[in-house]
Design an enzyme around this catalytic site. Structure first.
Site, PDB file in Angstrom:
ATOM      1  N   ASP A   1       0.845  -1.194   0.000  1.00 60.69           N
ATOM      2  CA  ASP A   1       0.000   0.000   0.000  1.00 60.69           C
ATOM      3  C   ASP A   1       0.879   1.242   0.000  1.00 60.69           C
ATOM      4  OD1 ASP A   1      -2.203  -1.606   0.149  1.00 60.69           O
ATOM      5  OD2 ASP A   1      -2.918  -0.865   2.082  1.00 60.69           O
TER       6      ASP A   1
ATOM      7  N   LYS B   1      -8.394   0.471  -4.772  1.00 61.47           N
ATOM      8  CA  LYS B   1      -9.550  -0.128  -4.106  1.00 61.47           C
ATOM      9  C   LYS B   1     -10.849   0.576  -4.479  1.00 61.47           C
ATOM     10  CE  LYS B   1      -6.984  -1.516   0.071  1.00 61.47           C
ATOM     11  NZ  LYS B   1      -7.090  -2.985  -0.078  1.00 61.47           N
TER      12      LYS B   1
ATOM     13  N   GLY C   1      -5.165  -2.936   8.989  1.00 63.82           N
ATOM     14  CA  GLY C   1      -4.914  -1.759   9.815  1.00 63.82           C
ATOM     15  C   GLY C   1      -4.692  -2.055  11.279  1.00 63.82           C
TER      16      GLY C   1
ATOM     17  N   ARG D   1      -5.921 -20.736   7.041  1.00 64.19           N
ATOM     18  CA  ARG D   1      -6.080 -22.111   7.536  1.00 64.19           C
ATOM     19  C   ARG D   1      -7.472 -22.662   7.215  1.00 64.19           C
ATOM     20  NH1 ARG D   1      -2.193 -24.478  10.444  1.00 64.19           N
ATOM     21  NH2 ARG D   1      -0.614 -23.251  11.552  1.00 64.19           N
TER      22      ARG D   1
ATOM     23  N   GLY E   1      -0.268  -3.711   3.994  1.00 60.91           N
ATOM     24  CA  GLY E   1      -0.957  -2.420   3.994  1.00 60.91           C
ATOM     25  C   GLY E   1      -0.214  -1.381   4.795  1.00 60.91           C
ATOM     26  N   SER E   2      -0.551  -1.280   6.070  1.00 60.01           N
ATOM     27  CA  SER E   2       0.039  -0.258   6.933  1.00 60.01           C
ATOM     28  C   SER E   2       1.421  -0.659   7.433  1.00 60.01           C
ATOM     29  CB  SER E   2      -0.885  -0.013   8.132  1.00 60.01           C
ATOM     30  OG  SER E   2      -2.233   0.117   7.712  1.00 60.01           O
TER      31      SER E   2
END
Length: 292
Positions: free
Chosen positions: A22, A79, A151, A163, A233-234
């Protein structure tokens, strides 16, 4: 239509074994590309900031997406809200490489996901289980990722989803052919896709890990659990040293089964992103439950 879809699946297949990061600025996109990312996700705010800010999270400003696209040579994703096919039309018009119909943004439609067959561009979608994955593929998704809990910097939900999907795939391979229709009913998924999974022991598209991956060890864990690649992402640009963290996670995905190398790349990275205990989140603050 089928030829186009096969091409889109192959485009996603080309990202296998890689890291998708990201980014919110062209500068971050350049860092990601130099670190070895196979693609970037163009956003106005990373999931941690979306979570902190609250309110309605929408598609990013096309200006930001265009600036990021101009800064790098690797594929650029963006997105859209679940069900918001007009946001998807806009991104396709911008010439984006992949669209992520994402639960991280505020859903626009709580009944219907986007009909991805109506687009030429490949779509990425999240899934918590095999039924969700096959429903999204049935709608035309070319790539699946675990939803995890974006996040949070907490990998537990991504592990759970991977899983679950793997266990449900394994179960299908043990069924007789005359039991597959009942399995399709149970999974609420198209019969032809259920039959494919039973015969091949895998999804018909790549399955990446996403949601809460914050360290090289997290990335390697998801690869050892069977992920085809990793979204971060973050975890990169909310860490103390984004450049080093980006390079380390790329190496961890490449050498996921080499503990000596993992130990080496994990050293001296500084502090990882601030994390959240998912058990303390209210139900309304959980992203993974968005969509069906």
């Amino acid at each position: 239509m089928n030829e186009r879809y096969e091409l889109n699946k192959n485009l996603a297949q080309m990202l296998k074994g890689g890291v998708i990061m990201d980014v919110t600025t062209p500068e971050q996109a350049v860092i990601a590309e130099k670190a070895g990312a196979v693609a970037v996700m163009a956003l106005e705010r990373v999931p941690a900031d979306i979570r902190a800010r609250g309110g309605v999270a929408r598609m990013s400003d096309p200006k930001i997406i265009k600036e990021i696209k101009a800064a790098v040579s690797i594929p650029v994703m963006a997105k859209v809200r679940i069900g918001h096919f007009v946001e998807a039309q806009i991104l396709e018009a911008l010439g984006i490489d992949f669209i992520d119909e994402s639960e991280v943004l505020t859903p626009a439609d709580e009944m219907y996901h986007i009909d991805k067959w109506a687009f030429k561009i490949p779509f990425v979608c999240g899934a918590r289980n095999l039924g969700e994955a096959l429903r999204r593929i049935g709608e035309g998704a070319s790539m699946i990722r675990t939803k995890g809990e974006a996040g949070t910097g907490n990998v537990v939900e991504a592990v759970r989803h991977m899983r679950i999907i793997n266990a449900e795939i394994k179960r299908l391979t043990t069924l007789r052919e005359d039991e597959l229709m009942a399995a399709a009913k149970e999974l609420q998924a198209p019969y032809d896709l259920v039959k494919y999974v039973a015969q091949h022991g895998r999804l018909p598209v790549v399955n990446f890990a996403a949601g809460g991956i914050a360290t090289p060890a997290d990335a390697a864990l998801m690869m050892q659990l069977g992920a085809d690649g990793v979204f971060v992402g973050s975890g990169i640009f909310k860490s103390q040293n984004p450049e080093k963290m980006a390079e380390a996670i790329v190496k961890a995905v490449t050498y996921y089964d080499k503990p000596e190398i993992l130990a080496e790349v994990s050293e001296g990275l500084g502090e990882a992103m601030q994390s959240i205990d998912i058990r303390k989140l209210d139900e309304k603050d959980l992203y993974a439950s968005r969509g069906w």
